[in-house]
Design a protein around this motif. Structure first.
Motif, mmCIF file in Angstrom:
data_model
loop_
_atom_site.group_PDB
_atom_site.id
_atom_site.type_symbol
_atom_site.label_atom_id
_atom_site.label_comp_id
_atom_site.label_asym_id
_atom_site.label_seq_id
_atom_site.Cartn_x
_atom_site.Cartn_y
_atom_site.Cartn_z
ATOM 1 N N ARG A 1 -19.509 -0.463 -7.527
ATOM 2 C CA ARG A 1 -19.725 -0.004 -6.155
ATOM 3 C C ARG A 1 -19.889 -1.150 -5.162
ATOM 4 O O ARG A 1 -20.205 -0.925 -3.999
ATOM 5 C CB ARG A 1 -20.952 0.911 -6.111
ATOM 6 C CG ARG A 1 -20.702 2.271 -6.747
ATOM 7 C CD ARG A 1 -21.999 3.000 -7.069
ATOM 8 N NE ARG A 1 -21.782 4.360 -7.523
ATOM 9 C CZ ARG A 1 -21.363 4.674 -8.753
ATOM 10 N NH1 ARG A 1 -21.131 3.731 -9.638
ATOM 11 N NH2 ARG A 1 -21.187 5.946 -9.094
ATOM 12 N N LEU A 2 -19.684 -2.362 -5.602
ATOM 13 C CA LEU A 2 -19.798 -3.504 -4.697
ATOM 14 C C LEU A 2 -18.780 -3.399 -3.562
ATOM 15 O O LEU A 2 -17.641 -2.968 -3.780
ATOM 16 C CB LEU A 2 -19.555 -4.804 -5.459
ATOM 17 C CG LEU A 2 -20.661 -5.301 -6.397
ATOM 18 C CD1 LEU A 2 -20.172 -6.540 -7.152
ATOM 19 C CD2 LEU A 2 -21.926 -5.616 -5.620
ATOM 20 N N PRO A 3 -19.168 -3.795 -2.353
ATOM 21 C CA PRO A 3 -18.190 -3.831 -1.261
ATOM 22 C C PRO A 3 -17.012 -4.726 -1.646
ATOM 23 O O PRO A 3 -17.189 -5.790 -2.221
ATOM 24 C CB PRO A 3 -18.993 -4.427 -0.093
ATOM 25 C CG PRO A 3 -20.423 -4.154 -0.432
ATOM 26 C CD PRO A 3 -20.522 -4.210 -1.918
ATOM 27 N N GLY A 4 -15.836 -4.289 -1.342
ATOM 28 C CA GLY A 4 -14.651 -5.044 -1.703
ATOM 29 C C GLY A 4 -14.093 -4.657 -3.054
ATOM 30 O O GLY A 4 -12.975 -5.023 -3.397
ATOM 31 N N ILE A 5 -14.867 -3.916 -3.830
ATOM 32 C CA ILE A 5 -14.395 -3.398 -5.125
ATOM 33 C C ILE A 5 -14.293 -1.882 -5.072
ATOM 34 O O ILE A 5 -13.261 -1.304 -5.417
ATOM 35 C CB ILE A 5 -15.330 -3.842 -6.267
ATOM 36 C CG1 ILE A 5 -15.119 -5.333 -6.544
ATOM 37 C CG2 ILE A 5 -15.062 -3.042 -7.542
ATOM 38 C CD1 ILE A 5 -15.969 -5.882 -7.682
ATOM 39 N N GLY A 6 -15.353 -1.242 -4.619
ATOM 40 C CA GLY A 6 -15.352 0.214 -4.588
ATOM 41 C C GLY A 6 -14.429 0.807 -3.539
ATOM 42 O O GLY A 6 -14.072 1.991 -3.623
ATOM 43 N N ASP A 7 -14.032 0.023 -2.527
ATOM 44 C CA ASP A 7 -13.197 0.576 -1.460
ATOM 45 C C ASP A 7 -11.787 -0.009 -1.450
ATOM 46 O O ASP A 7 -11.094 0.046 -0.439
ATOM 47 C CB ASP A 7 -13.864 0.352 -0.094
ATOM 48 C CG ASP A 7 -14.193 -1.118 0.161
ATOM 49 O OD1 ASP A 7 -13.865 -1.958 -0.705
ATOM 50 O OD2 ASP A 7 -14.783 -1.419 1.212
ATOM 51 N N LEU A 8 -11.357 -0.570 -2.570
ATOM 52 C CA LEU A 8 -9.984 -1.092 -2.646
ATOM 53 C C LEU A 8 -8.967 0.037 -2.632
ATOM 54 O O LEU A 8 -9.256 1.166 -3.042
ATOM 55 C CB LEU A 8 -9.797 -1.906 -3.929
ATOM 56 C CG LEU A 8 -10.329 -3.336 -3.951
ATOM 57 C CD1 LEU A 8 -10.210 -3.894 -5.350
ATOM 58 C CD2 LEU A 8 -9.551 -4.197 -2.969
ATOM 59 N N HIS A 9 -7.764 -0.279 -2.189
ATOM 60 C CA HIS A 9 -6.668 0.688 -2.213
ATOM 61 C C HIS A 9 -5.499 0.068 -2.968
ATOM 62 O O HIS A 9 -5.175 -1.114 -2.757
ATOM 63 C CB HIS A 9 -6.228 1.069 -0.798
ATOM 64 C CG HIS A 9 -5.331 2.266 -0.759
ATOM 65 N ND1 HIS A 9 -4.000 2.205 -1.096
ATOM 66 C CD2 HIS A 9 -5.585 3.564 -0.455
ATOM 67 C CE1 HIS A 9 -3.459 3.411 -0.987
ATOM 68 N NE2 HIS A 9 -4.407 4.250 -0.597
ATOM 69 N N PRO A 10 -4.850 0.799 -3.871
ATOM 70 C CA PRO A 10 -3.772 0.203 -4.680
ATOM 71 C C PRO A 10 -2.556 -0.241 -3.886
ATOM 72 O O PRO A 10 -1.736 -1.006 -4.398
ATOM 73 C CB PRO A 10 -3.412 1.323 -5.656
ATOM 74 C CG PRO A 10 -3.874 2.582 -5.008
ATOM 75 C CD PRO A 10 -5.102 2.211 -4.241
ATOM 76 N N MET A 11 -2.430 0.190 -2.624
ATOM 77 C CA MET A 11 -1.278 -0.213 -1.830
ATOM 78 C C MET A 11 -1.593 -1.364 -0.874
ATOM 79 O O MET A 11 -0.773 -1.719 -0.033
ATOM 80 C CB MET A 11 -0.725 0.994 -1.057
ATOM 81 C CG MET A 11 -0.174 2.079 -1.976
ATOM 82 S SD MET A 11 0.663 3.413 -1.108
ATOM 83 C CE MET A 11 2.175 2.570 -0.599
ATOM 84 N N GLN A 12 -2.782 -1.946 -1.026
ATOM 85 C CA GLN A 12 -3.091 -3.127 -0.216
ATOM 86 C C GLN A 12 -2.119 -4.259 -0.549
ATOM 87 O O GLN A 12 -1.646 -4.379 -1.682
ATOM 88 C CB GLN A 12 -4.512 -3.618 -0.527
ATOM 89 C CG GLN A 12 -5.615 -2.809 0.097
ATOM 90 C CD GLN A 12 -6.977 -3.399 -0.179
ATOM 91 O OE1 GLN A 12 -7.930 -2.680 -0.400
ATOM 92 N NE2 GLN A 12 -7.075 -4.731 -0.139
ATOM 93 N N PRO A 13 -1.846 -5.132 0.419
ATOM 94 C CA PRO A 13 -1.050 -6.327 0.102
ATOM 95 C C PRO A 13 -1.731 -7.159 -0.977
ATOM 96 O O PRO A 13 -2.972 -7.254 -1.017
ATOM 97 C CB PRO A 13 -1.002 -7.081 1.439
ATOM 98 C CG PRO A 13 -1.243 -6.023 2.478
ATOM 99 C CD PRO A 13 -2.173 -5.032 1.847
ATOM 100 N N VAL A 14 -0.947 -7.740 -1.861
ATOM 101 C CA VAL A 14 -1.488 -8.535 -2.964
ATOM 102 C C VAL A 14 -2.396 -9.649 -2.445
ATOM 103 O O VAL A 14 -3.417 -9.979 -3.062
ATOM 104 C CB VAL A 14 -0.325 -9.112 -3.805
ATOM 105 C CG1 VAL A 14 -0.836 -10.168 -4.782
ATOM 106 C CG2 VAL A 14 0.388 -8.002 -4.558
#
Length: 501
Positions: free
Chosen positions: A100-113
């Motif tokens: 649940r850490l910020p930057g982990i829990g809110d990632l999206h698989p279509m974000q740029p690499v």
């Protein structure tokens, strides 16, 4: 066992909860919404002709309904879960915090690499751990769970055989393998050929050698097997299989028994799925969220599915393209990322020595249960077990009580039953896997209950077992009718149904 009936039908704080539709009242709602414009053009001019049958409830009704339902559910956070072959261990809360850490829990698989370098590094480190723990040179993270991992491994084997122009038709599956193994082989177009177990509960080597031939594509073996035993001839099995041109697939669902102690790659295994939700404590049950990475030998590595995380000079990237002989995608994106976070957290917090102790403690706990119950419930096989203890119903002969009776009575005692009637090679099987996370005190309480139930059965109290469970919101079900004529949906009253037609 008798119980005082209550006026309400409740059992203390556990209520006999009706379906949410049965609590509905016309016009009741938990929210007031303003009347919206009625646009005739909406949905191409189609308008609803009647009620759609959604339940009408106030907000307190909705909240109470789901809280009451949650009380009917047994969970690892409630108590000991002795399900054999399922490895229902405690999930450390540290893992949940990391996921649940910020930057982990809110990632999206279509974000740029370029914006997800931390996630890709995490996946790369998880892959490194899995390869080192198994002694294998490649891993595919994308499979969603155990059976999906099986499919991935067997598809890689099929691709490798086709690449060398060696189409084969048979897959050998021991009786002591997991039940999904033959289904996976059939899905890949192979004929399943069963290998019997010997008197020790392991692969019958004579039968195995007799079934080997130029048409054998693979062997699908579970190790430790579903009898809770380590396949002591596994190296010889691998050598003979490879000499015949076949590949060795190992079902890794029971990896918790040997993690840190044995590297499957050293045993000659070519492909093995690993249930992160069993060995590395990510949430488990109800069809997900699982995760079933597959480790692959050097011979199968070129056929691993994509995408794969690769390290570059500038960081990390996703390899989306590869040879035409690859399995290609097993999943829409990159795998169950939340499970990756939890599993890596578990690995890093334990370290290599800690994971070794996990296996040692799991095996110790199972053998403690075996030693404390074997005088009242005969073990299926002689000697020590690995991570799970397997008993038969022979100790109940002449009592009128069977394995199912013991399982149902355990529910009234506050326990989820152990695995029953599995593996099928053992009559009246009772399979118990305590895992390493249970204390001796917890196991002693469970052992006391099991011994007490056997004593009651031998004392002639079979009626109690026939009626159990009686302390639950729902009594004993007719399991034959439930399987053959299940009621899977609520049927609305006739007037509502007619108005919606």
């Amino acid at each position: 066992m008798s119980i005082k009936e209550t006026i309400s039908g409740a059992r203390g704080l556990d209520k006999d909860e009706p379906l949410i539709f049965e609590q509905s009242s016309d016009g009741r709602s938990g929210v007031d919404l303003p009347e919206g414009p009625k646009a005739e053009s909406r949905l191409g001019g189609l308008r609803r002709r009647g009620p759609i049958g959604l339940p009408g409830l106030s907000e307190p009704q909705v909240v109470r309904h789901f809280v009451r339902l949650s009380r009917m559910n047994y969970a690892i956070d409630y108590g000991f879960y002795p399900l054999g072959s399922c490895t229902m261990k405690h999930n450390p809360r540290l893992n949940e915090k990391m996921a649940r850490l910020p930057g982990i829990g809110d990632l999206h698989p279509m974000q740029p690499v370029s914006t997800a370098q931390g996630a890709l590094r995490l996946m790369h480190e998880l892959s490194d751990w899995l390869m080192k723990l198994t002694g294998m040179p490649a891993v595919a993270l994308t499979p969603g769970a155990g059976a999906h991992g099986e499919l991935c491994g067997l598809m890689a084997i099929r691709a490798a055989l086709e690449a060398r122009g060696d189409a084969r038709t048979r897959v050998l599956v021991p009786e002591s393998a997991h039940g999904t193994n033959p289904a996976t082989a059939a899905m890949c177009g192979y004929t399943v050929d069963t290998i019997p177990a010997d008197a020790s509960g392991r692969v019958d080597m004579a039968a195995f050698e007799e079934k080997l031939g130029p048409d054998v594509a693979a062997l699908m073996l579970t190790n430790p097997n579903t009898c809770g035993l380590f396949e002591s001839d596994i190296v010889e099995i691998a050598e003979k299989l490879h000499a015949a041109g076949g590949f060795f697939y190992c079902d890794g669902a029971n990896f918790n028994a040997i993690v840190g102690k044995v590297r499957p790659g050293d045993l000659g295994i070519d492909a093995m799925h690993i249930n992160l939700h069993k060995t590395f404590s990510t949430p488990h049950g109800g069809g997900g969220p699982g995760s079933g990475p597959v480790v692959l030998s050097e011979a199968l590595a070129p056929f691993a599915p994509l995408p794969m995380v690769v390290k570059t000079e500038d960081g990390f990237d996703l390899q989306e393209q590869g040879g035409t002989e690859r399995v290609w995608r097993m999943k829409g994106f990159h795998g169950q990322f939340g499970m990756f976070v939890r599993a890596l957290s578990y690995m890093m917090s334990h370290g290599g020595d800690g994971l070794k102790q996990v296996a040692e403690d799991a095996v110790l706990n199972a053998n403690y249960v075996l030693s404390e119950l074997k005088d009242v419930l005969p073990p299926a096989f002689d000697g020590h077990c690995m991570h799970e203890a397997l008993f038969t119903d022979k100790g109940l002969e002449g009592t009128g009580v069977d394995t199912m009776g013991i399982a149902k009575a355990l529910i009234d005692e506050g326990y989820h039953p152990m695995t029953v009637y599995f593996p099928l090679v053992v009559h009246g099987a009772m399979l118990i896997e305590p895992t390493e996370t249970e204390t001796k005190a917890t196991l002693d309480e469970f052992i006391t209950v099991m011994r007490g139930l056997v004593e009651k059965a031998k004392a002639g109290e079979s009626e109690m077992f026939d009626a159990a469970p009686v302390l639950t919101p729902r009594r004993r079900l007719d399991e034959t009718r439930a399987a053959r004529k299940p009621v899977l949906r609520w049927t609305p009253p006739d007037d509502v149904a007619e108005a919606a037609d």
